[in-house]
Design a protein around this motif. Structure first.
Motif, PDB file in Angstrom:
ATOM      1  N   GLN A 189     -22.102  22.067 -22.991  1.00  0.00           N
ATOM      2  CA  GLN A 189     -21.579  22.670 -21.763  1.00  0.00           C
ATOM      3  C   GLN A 189     -22.059  21.927 -20.519  1.00  0.00           C
ATOM      4  OE1 GLN A 189     -22.946  26.656 -22.512  1.00  0.00           O
ATOM      5  NE2 GLN A 189     -21.079  27.237 -23.615  1.00  0.00           N
ATOM      6  N   ILE A 190     -23.292  21.467 -20.549  1.00  0.00           N
ATOM      7  CA  ILE A 190     -23.797  20.644 -19.440  1.00  0.00           C
ATOM      8  C   ILE A 190     -22.981  19.352 -19.344  1.00  0.00           C
ATOM      9  CG2 ILE A 190     -25.742  19.242 -18.669  1.00  0.00           C
ATOM     10  CD1 ILE A 190     -26.156  22.139 -18.045  1.00  0.00           C
ATOM     11  N   ALA A 191     -22.690  18.734 -20.488  1.00  0.00           N
ATOM     12  CA  ALA A 191     -21.874  17.516 -20.481  1.00  0.00           C
ATOM     13  C   ALA A 191     -20.475  17.802 -19.960  1.00  0.00           C
ATOM     14  CB  ALA A 191     -21.814  16.927 -21.889  1.00  0.00           C
ATOM     15  N   TRP A 192     -19.957  18.975 -20.275  1.00  0.00           N
ATOM     16  CA  TRP A 192     -18.622  19.357 -19.793  1.00  0.00           C
ATOM     17  C   TRP A 192     -18.597  19.444 -18.281  1.00  0.00           C
ATOM     18  CZ3 TRP A 192     -17.159  24.457 -17.938  1.00  0.00           C
ATOM     19  CH2 TRP A 192     -15.781  24.589 -17.714  1.00  0.00           C
ATOM     20  N   ILE A 193     -19.550  20.145 -17.667  1.00  0.00           N
ATOM     21  CA  ILE A 193     -19.519  20.233 -16.210  1.00  0.00           C
ATOM     22  C   ILE A 193     -19.830  18.884 -15.568  1.00  0.00           C
ATOM     23  CG2 ILE A 193     -19.980  22.706 -16.171  1.00  0.00           C
ATOM     24  CD1 ILE A 193     -22.811  22.122 -15.269  1.00  0.00           C
ATOM     25  N   ALA A 194     -20.616  18.043 -16.248  1.00  0.00           N
ATOM     26  CA  ALA A 194     -20.895  16.708 -15.704  1.00  0.00           C
ATOM     27  C   ALA A 194     -19.653  15.825 -15.695  1.00  0.00           C
ATOM     28  CB  ALA A 194     -22.009  16.037 -16.510  1.00  0.00           C
ATOM     29  N   SER A 195     -18.663  16.163 -16.498  1.00  0.00           N
ATOM     30  CA  SER A 195     -17.439  15.356 -16.564  1.00  0.00           C
ATOM     31  C   SER A 195     -16.459  15.674 -15.437  1.00  0.00           C
ATOM     32  CB  SER A 195     -16.734  15.587 -17.912  1.00  0.00           C
ATOM     33  OG  SER A 195     -16.141  16.882 -17.981  1.00  0.00           O
ATOM     34  N   HIS A 196     -16.734  16.692 -14.649  1.00  0.00           N
ATOM     35  CA  HIS A 196     -15.779  17.117 -13.621  1.00  0.00           C
ATOM     36  C   HIS A 196     -15.953  16.272 -12.362  1.00  0.00           C
ATOM     37  CE1 HIS A 196     -16.003  21.328 -15.655  1.00  0.00           C
ATOM     38  NE2 HIS A 196     -15.224  20.489 -16.312  1.00  0.00           N
ATOM     39  N   PRO A 197     -14.882  15.716 -11.838  1.00  0.00           N
ATOM     40  CA  PRO A 197     -14.976  14.954 -10.589  1.00  0.00           C
ATOM     41  C   PRO A 197     -15.145  15.877  -9.394  1.00  0.00           C
ATOM     42  CG  PRO A 197     -12.684  15.162 -11.231  1.00  0.00           C
ATOM     43  CD  PRO A 197     -13.496  15.778 -12.355  1.00  0.00           C
ATOM     44  N   ALA A 198     -15.618  15.320  -8.285  1.00  0.00           N
ATOM     45  CA  ALA A 198     -15.790  16.108  -7.069  1.00  0.00           C
ATOM     46  C   ALA A 198     -14.461  16.428  -6.406  1.00  0.00           C
ATOM     47  CB  ALA A 198     -16.701  15.377  -6.095  1.00  0.00           C
ATOM     48  N   THR A 199     -13.488  15.541  -6.538  1.00  0.00           N
ATOM     49  CA  THR A 199     -12.145  15.742  -5.990  1.00  0.00           C
ATOM     50  C   THR A 199     -11.133  15.227  -7.005  1.00  0.00           C
ATOM     51  OG1 THR A 199     -12.070  13.596  -4.875  1.00  0.00           O
ATOM     52  CG2 THR A 199     -12.983  15.444  -3.613  1.00  0.00           C
ATOM     53  N   MET A 200      -9.859  15.541  -6.783  1.00  0.00           N
ATOM     54  CA  MET A 200      -8.830  15.094  -7.719  1.00  0.00           C
ATOM     55  C   MET A 200      -7.489  15.004  -7.017  1.00  0.00           C
ATOM     56  SD  MET A 200      -7.526  16.921 -11.289  1.00  0.00           S
ATOM     57  CE  MET A 200      -9.180  16.927 -12.001  1.00  0.00           C
ATOM     58  N   GLU A 201      -6.761  13.940  -7.279  1.00  0.00           N
ATOM     59  CA  GLU A 201      -5.362  13.841  -6.890  1.00  0.00           C
ATOM     60  C   GLU A 201      -4.548  14.382  -8.063  1.00  0.00           C
ATOM     61  OE1 GLU A 201      -4.733   9.746  -5.942  1.00  0.00           O
ATOM     62  OE2 GLU A 201      -6.225   9.754  -4.324  1.00  0.00           O
ATOM     63  N   LEU A 202      -4.236  15.666  -7.996  1.00  0.00           N
ATOM     64  CA  LEU A 202      -3.572  16.320  -9.125  1.00  0.00           C
ATOM     65  C   LEU A 202      -2.180  15.752  -9.337  1.00  0.00           C
ATOM     66  CD1 LEU A 202      -3.751  18.624 -11.253  1.00  0.00           C
ATOM     67  CD2 LEU A 202      -2.659  20.103  -9.533  1.00  0.00           C
ATOM     68  N   THR A 203      -1.441  15.577  -8.247  1.00  0.00           N
ATOM     69  CA  THR A 203      -0.126  14.940  -8.232  1.00  0.00           C
ATOM     70  C   THR A 203      -0.057  14.117  -6.951  1.00  0.00           C
ATOM     71  OG1 THR A 203       1.100  16.584  -6.933  1.00  0.00           O
ATOM     72  CG2 THR A 203       0.805  17.064  -9.285  1.00  0.00           C
ATOM     73  N   PRO A 204       0.983  13.315  -6.767  1.00  0.00           N
ATOM     74  CA  PRO A 204       1.092  12.585  -5.498  1.00  0.00           C
ATOM     75  C   PRO A 204       1.142  13.497  -4.269  1.00  0.00           C
ATOM     76  CG  PRO A 204       2.543  11.613  -7.129  1.00  0.00           C
ATOM     77  CD  PRO A 204       2.005  12.870  -7.728  1.00  0.00           C
ATOM     78  N   ASP A 205       1.468  14.780  -4.459  1.00  0.00           N
ATOM     79  CA  ASP A 205       1.601  15.708  -3.343  1.00  0.00           C
ATOM     80  C   ASP A 205       0.494  16.758  -3.270  1.00  0.00           C
ATOM     81  OD1 ASP A 205       3.875  14.662  -2.174  1.00  0.00           O
ATOM     82  OD2 ASP A 205       5.230  15.826  -3.444  1.00  0.00           O
ATOM     83  N   ILE A 206      -0.415  16.795  -4.255  1.00  0.00           N
ATOM     84  CA  ILE A 206      -1.430  17.856  -4.299  1.00  0.00           C
ATOM     85  C   ILE A 206      -2.814  17.237  -4.472  1.00  0.00           C
ATOM     86  CG2 ILE A 206      -2.244  19.916  -5.481  1.00  0.00           C
ATOM     87  CD1 ILE A 206       0.593  20.434  -6.424  1.00  0.00           C
ATOM     88  N   PHE A 207      -3.714  17.561  -3.548  1.00  0.00           N
ATOM     89  CA  PHE A 207      -5.090  17.072  -3.585  1.00  0.00           C
ATOM     90  C   PHE A 207      -6.034  18.262  -3.740  1.00  0.00           C
ATOM     91  CE2 PHE A 207      -9.090  15.990  -1.381  1.00  0.00           C
ATOM     92  CZ  PHE A 207      -9.453  14.865  -2.106  1.00  0.00           C
ATOM     93  N   LEU A 208      -7.073  18.083  -4.545  1.00  0.00           N
ATOM     94  CA  LEU A 208      -8.032  19.140  -4.817  1.00  0.00           C
ATOM     95  C   LEU A 208      -9.420  18.756  -4.324  1.00  0.00           C
ATOM     96  CD1 LEU A 208      -7.171  19.761  -8.598  1.00  0.00           C
ATOM     97  CD2 LEU A 208      -5.972  20.664  -6.583  1.00  0.00           C
ATOM     98  N   CYS A 209     -10.081  19.683  -3.651  1.00  0.00           N
ATOM     99  CA  CYS A 209     -11.491  19.535  -3.323  1.00  0.00           C
ATOM    100  C   CYS A 209     -12.106  20.929  -3.345  1.00  0.00           C
ATOM    101  CB  CYS A 209     -11.696  18.858  -1.971  1.00  0.00           C
ATOM    102  SG  CYS A 209     -10.938  19.709  -0.555  1.00  0.00           S
ATOM    103  N   HIS A 210     -13.430  20.982  -3.449  1.00  0.00           N
ATOM    104  CA  HIS A 210     -14.065  22.303  -3.463  1.00  0.00           C
ATOM    105  C   HIS A 210     -14.336  22.794  -2.046  1.00  0.00           C
ATOM    106  CE1 HIS A 210     -16.292  25.720  -4.914  1.00  0.00           C
ATOM    107  NE2 HIS A 210     -17.271  25.426  -4.071  1.00  0.00           N
ATOM    108  N   GLY A 211     -15.015  21.967  -1.249  1.00  0.00           N
ATOM    109  CA  GLY A 211     -15.239  22.289   0.149  1.00  0.00           C
ATOM    110  C   GLY A 211     -14.224  21.561   1.009  1.00  0.00           C
ATOM    111  N   ILE A 212     -14.569  20.322   1.389  1.00  0.00           N
ATOM    112  CA  ILE A 212     -13.635  19.412   2.047  1.00  0.00           C
ATOM    113  C   ILE A 212     -13.702  18.091   1.292  1.00  0.00           C
ATOM    114  CG2 ILE A 212     -13.952  20.596   4.246  1.00  0.00           C
ATOM    115  CD1 ILE A 212     -15.647  18.231   5.187  1.00  0.00           C
TER     116      ILE A 212
END
Length: 245
Positions: A91-114
């Motif tokens: 489970q620790i390895a799983w959360i370590a695999s998550h990026p801080a941000t993601m370009e989900l699609t060319p039109d959708i960007f993901l971040c947690h804070g900014i």
């Protein structure tokens, strides 16, 4: 057209998560996305990790994932330490695999804070008066050079949307797992959504729908209280907090 369910700030609240997923499926969602702060808190971090690992949704890290992974045990806050002690190596390895941000699609960007920080609220500003709506200039500065038409964020636990003058939209789906809390970064402030229901957002094309879902919040509150977290118990039961002294 994909009908997305965007979830954030689950904080190990498995009953809330299960209720949100059931509601989203009933609403016809065919894709789920997780915006971070997934496990930290005095609830069910191990069980929540098991549930999500089996589903393999697109997921980014929040500040609590970063803190669980990088802070020494003796410097962790109580919520992060509770989760860290109960997570397996996998489970620790799983959360370590998550990026801080993601370009989900060319039109959708993901971040947690900014985009540049997991600790800054996108749609709100914290100052000596507490938490209040950010101005358009602040939001534009926080968005930086992101050109996606839709930016999804979490962190504040408050559902909402702001449309910028250039047409970009910034959306926070709210929190699945915790509707009220006190925080002290960068200054003391309180979040209180006002009721204990779980929150998420559905996005399909240009249509955004904010959802509130009933779940057994009393059981979650009782679990937090058994773990010695009366503050979480209040937030989970009421969606409000007692005034700070």
């Amino acid at each position: 057209m994909t009908r997305y369910a965007f979830l954030s700030d689950i904080h190990g609240n498995l009953p809330a998560l299960e209720a949100v997923v059931a509601d989203a499926q009933a609403q016809g969602c065919d894709a789920f996305v997780n915006l971070g702060d997934t496990l930290s808190g005095p609830l069910w971090p191990n069980e929540t990790a098991q549930y999500l690992m089996a589903r393999d949704w697109p997921t980014i890290a929040g500040n609590h994932e970063r803190q669980v992974l990088t802070q020494p045990i003796d410097r962790m806050n109580d919520s992060d330490l509770f989760a860290r002690k109960r997570l397996t190596i996998e489970q620790i390895a799983w959360i370590a695999s998550h990026p801080a941000t993601m370009e989900l699609t060319p039109d959708i960007f993901l971040c947690h804070g900014i985009p540049r920080s997991d600790l800054i609220h996108f749609l709100y500003t914290v100052d000596m008066s507490g938490l209040h709506d950010a101005g358009e200039e602040e939001i534009v500065e926080r968005a930086g050079d992101r050109t996606e038409r839709l930016i999804l964020c979490g962190h504040s636990h408050i559902p909402g949307e702001r449309r910028l003058a250039d047409g970009r939209r910034v959306v926070n789906p709210g929190s699945v797992g915790l509707q009220a809390f006190h925080d002290d970064h960068p200054l003391p402030y309180t979040v209180a959504v006002g009721d204990p229901r779980a929150r998420y957002a559905i996005v399909e094309g240009d249509t955004i729908t904010f959802r509130q879902v009933d779940y057994d919040h009393r059981t979650a509150a009782a679990k937090a209280e058994r773990e010695g977290r009366m503050d979480w118990g209040i937030g989970l039961r009421l969606g409000k907090m007692e005034p700070t002294r």
